[in-house]
Design an enzyme around this catalytic site. Structure first.
Site, PDB file in Angstrom:
ATOM      1  N   GLU A 197       0.922  -1.268   0.193  1.00 11.49           N
ATOM      2  CA  GLU A 197       0.028  -0.162   0.039  1.00 11.49           C
ATOM      3  C   GLU A 197       0.996   1.384  -0.023  1.00 11.49           C
ATOM      4  O   GLU A 197       2.131   1.075  -0.012  1.00 11.49           O
ATOM      5  CB  GLU A 197      -0.925  -0.247   1.185  1.00 11.49           C
ATOM      6  CG  GLU A 197      -1.764  -1.172   1.198  1.00 11.49           C
ATOM      7  CD  GLU A 197      -3.312  -0.973   2.238  1.00 11.49           C
ATOM      8  OE1 GLU A 197      -3.419   0.062   2.567  1.00 11.49           O
ATOM      9  OE2 GLU A 197      -3.871  -1.952   2.104  1.00 11.49           O
ATOM     10  N   ARG A 252     -14.618  -7.136  -0.638  1.00  9.69           N
ATOM     11  CA  ARG A 252     -13.312  -7.222   0.454  1.00  9.69           C
ATOM     12  C   ARG A 252     -13.286  -7.441   1.920  1.00  9.69           C
ATOM     13  O   ARG A 252     -14.129  -6.986   2.496  1.00  9.69           O
ATOM     14  CB  ARG A 252     -12.586  -5.724   0.377  1.00  9.69           C
ATOM     15  CG  ARG A 252     -12.295  -5.172  -0.992  1.00  9.69           C
ATOM     16  CD  ARG A 252     -11.372  -6.232  -1.929  1.00  9.69           C
ATOM     17  NE  ARG A 252     -10.005  -5.993  -1.445  1.00  9.69           N
ATOM     18  CZ  ARG A 252      -9.156  -5.187  -1.533  1.00  9.69           C
ATOM     19  NH1 ARG A 252      -9.353  -4.354  -2.226  1.00  9.69           N
ATOM     20  NH2 ARG A 252      -7.945  -5.014  -0.769  1.00  9.69           N
ATOM     21  N   LYS A 312      -0.125   4.887  -5.215  1.00 11.70           N
ATOM     22  CA  LYS A 312       0.850   3.610  -5.034  1.00 11.70           C
ATOM     23  C   LYS A 312       1.517   3.445  -6.006  1.00 11.70           C
ATOM     24  O   LYS A 312       1.936   2.240  -6.439  1.00 11.70           O
ATOM     25  CB  LYS A 312      -0.253   2.392  -4.615  1.00 11.70           C
ATOM     26  CG  LYS A 312      -0.924   2.387  -3.500  1.00 11.70           C
ATOM     27  CD  LYS A 312      -1.612   0.938  -3.011  1.00 11.70           C
ATOM     28  CE  LYS A 312      -3.278   1.539  -3.231  1.00 11.70           C
ATOM     29  NZ  LYS A 312      -3.995   0.205  -2.813  1.00 11.70           N
TER      30      LYS A 312
END
Ligand SMILES: [Zn+2]
Length: 465
Positions: free
Chosen positions: A3, A263, A58
């Protein structure tokens, strides 16, 4: 998955090794890592010197001379390995190898092969996808009111919105869970239900969490390790991610994992209540204690009431459930009027604990789902009372704002059960798995119902004030 903090760490480590180096040649082992034409990619990079290394969201951004840019997105498993000299053999997951003019080598390795690389011009790369689609990082949101207004138009869960990099970039699954934990916001709360204050707190907390994570070198989670043997130390500081079943660091309640937008999401059901849902009072207690009388009290006072037993009766009418019940108890469990023979089920499960467990495994998730659907579709302005014998053994307890345990003295319980359809000993046998001590410890209120109905109602009236 790396991340933002991990990518920042990788950037800092890589910068020590590759800045001012000139790419003398390249080997493309996995063609799909390259976004665009491979020979254009190779030709654009050969002979170029890396003059700066930056990070946006990212994405790693290699600035090269001649106003060229190399964009690298590690996605799930992308990693860089640096070597002082060419290796005889590279790992089977090596995708791209950069050879520098001083003999050193940079290997891009990606076991899942989802990562991408792309070349672009420095004047244009910010205007092209994927970077053109990135929202601001929490560090430089700019006009917060504009961002909040945009967020408040969305009815999707806040977790899903925060993962959408076009709104706010740089927060992935791990850090979204952490930020929502710290701000005490339920991950399923629709974004539009959040106040400006809560949204501001999300942005401020994101900055704190990301800064702390960058300082610790990122989190080392499963697949991800920063290159050069520097391990991220942030994992030990995480309050949410990876803590399913562990006690909440704030309130000791067991942490839960649910799926939001597909998720995995870890949160504390006690500290992170879903503010978009109505108030829910859970009512439980042993058999014959008067849960239904208590529930009727709340119904008279305008509460919407839900009964676990009623839902079970409805499930018994469901054809799919009936098929499963027949598998468990045989064809004879269906009566001539096509109903379920409950007496047969009761007799069987008292004699066979294994069948009891299997029946519970069949019914409980369906009961939970039905109750949750009812709670979720009820307007927030309403109040709900849910009556369930195994409340604290079910997920429904997570949705209760308060809980009520209706208690009864053993001799009175037997007296009351004697007036019921089933023999007392059978009722008590059915109740055998009920853990009174555990339930009482968890309940917000305990009310004894060994006296009259009026006495019970007086006690309940005191609770609601
Ligand atoms: Zn908690």
């Amino acid at each position: 998955m790396p991340e933002l903090p991990e990518v920042e760490t990788i950037k800092n480590i890589l910068a020590n090794h590759v800045l001012k180096k000139t790419i003398s040649s390249l080997k493309i082992i996995n063609r799909n890592t390259i976004d665009g034409d491979v020979s254009t990619f190779v030709n654009s990079l050969i002979g170029k010197t890396i003059i700066d290394l930056k990070r946006i969201g990212k994405f790693l951004i290699f600035h090269l001379n001649d106003e060229m840019i190399l964009i690298s997105h590690l996605r799930m498993e992308g990693k860089y390995f640096y070597y002082q000299q060419d290796q005889e053999q590279y790992d089977k997951h090596a995708c791209v190898i950069f050879y520098f003019d001083d003999g050193s080598v940079l290997e891009y390795n990606d076991t899942r092969k989802f990562g991408i690389m792309k070349v672009d011009k420095s004047a244009e790369y910010l205007r092209h996808p994927p970077l053109s689609k990135l929202g601001p990082e929490p560090f430089n949101v700019g006009d917060t009111n504009a961002l909040f207004a945009k967020m408040k138009r969305k009815s999707i869960p806040i977790k899903v919105l925060l993962l959408d990099q076009s709104f706010l970039s740089g927060l992935g699954n791990i850090y979204v869970d952490e930020v929502l934990y710290l701000t005490r916001i339920h991950p399923e709360t629709p974004a539009k239900m959040l106040s400006d204050e809560q949204l501001k707190s999300i942005v401020d907390t994101s900055v704190d969490v990301l800064k702390m994570a960058i300082d610790s070198g990122g989190s080392t989670i499963r697949s991800y390790h920063p290159s050069q043997g520097i391990d991220g130390g942030f994992q030990t500081k995480l309050n949410a991610y990876g803590r399913q079943y562990l006690p909440c660091q704030r309130c000791n309640h067991e942490m839960r994992k649910i799926f939001v937008g597909g998720r995995g999401t870890t949160f504390c059901p006690n500290c992170q209540k879903n503010s978009s849902l109505p108030y829910v009072l859970g009512i439980t207690g042993p058999i014959g204690s008067g849960k239904s009388s208590a529930t009727a009290f709340f119904k008279d006072r305008g509460y919407l009431t839900i009964s676990g037993d009623t839902i079970v009766s409805q499930l018994y009418q469901n054809k799919d459930v009936q098929k499963e019940i027949i598998k468990l108890f045989g064809e004879e469990v269906i009566t001539s009027t096509l109903d379920i023979n409950k007496n047969l089920i009761i007799a069987t499960i008292i004699a066979d604990p294994n069948k009891k467990r299997r029946l519970e495994k069949l019914l409980h998730p369906r009961v939970e789902q039905s109750v949750l659907e009812l709670i979720k579709k009820t307007n927030k302005d309403h109040r709900i009372a849910v009556e369930m014998p195994l409340l604290f053994e079910s997920k429904i307890a997570d949705y209760c704002d308060e809980t009520l345990y209706v208690d009864i003295k053993k001799d009175i319980q037997k007296e009351r059960l004697a007036h019921r359809r089933l023999p007392v000993e059978i009722s008590l046998a059915l109740n055998a798995g009920f853990d009174a001590k555990h339930n009482k410890e968890k309940a917000t209120y305990i009310v004894d119902n060994s006296s009259t109905l009026d006495a019970l109602y007086n006690k309940l009236q005191k609770i609601i004030g």
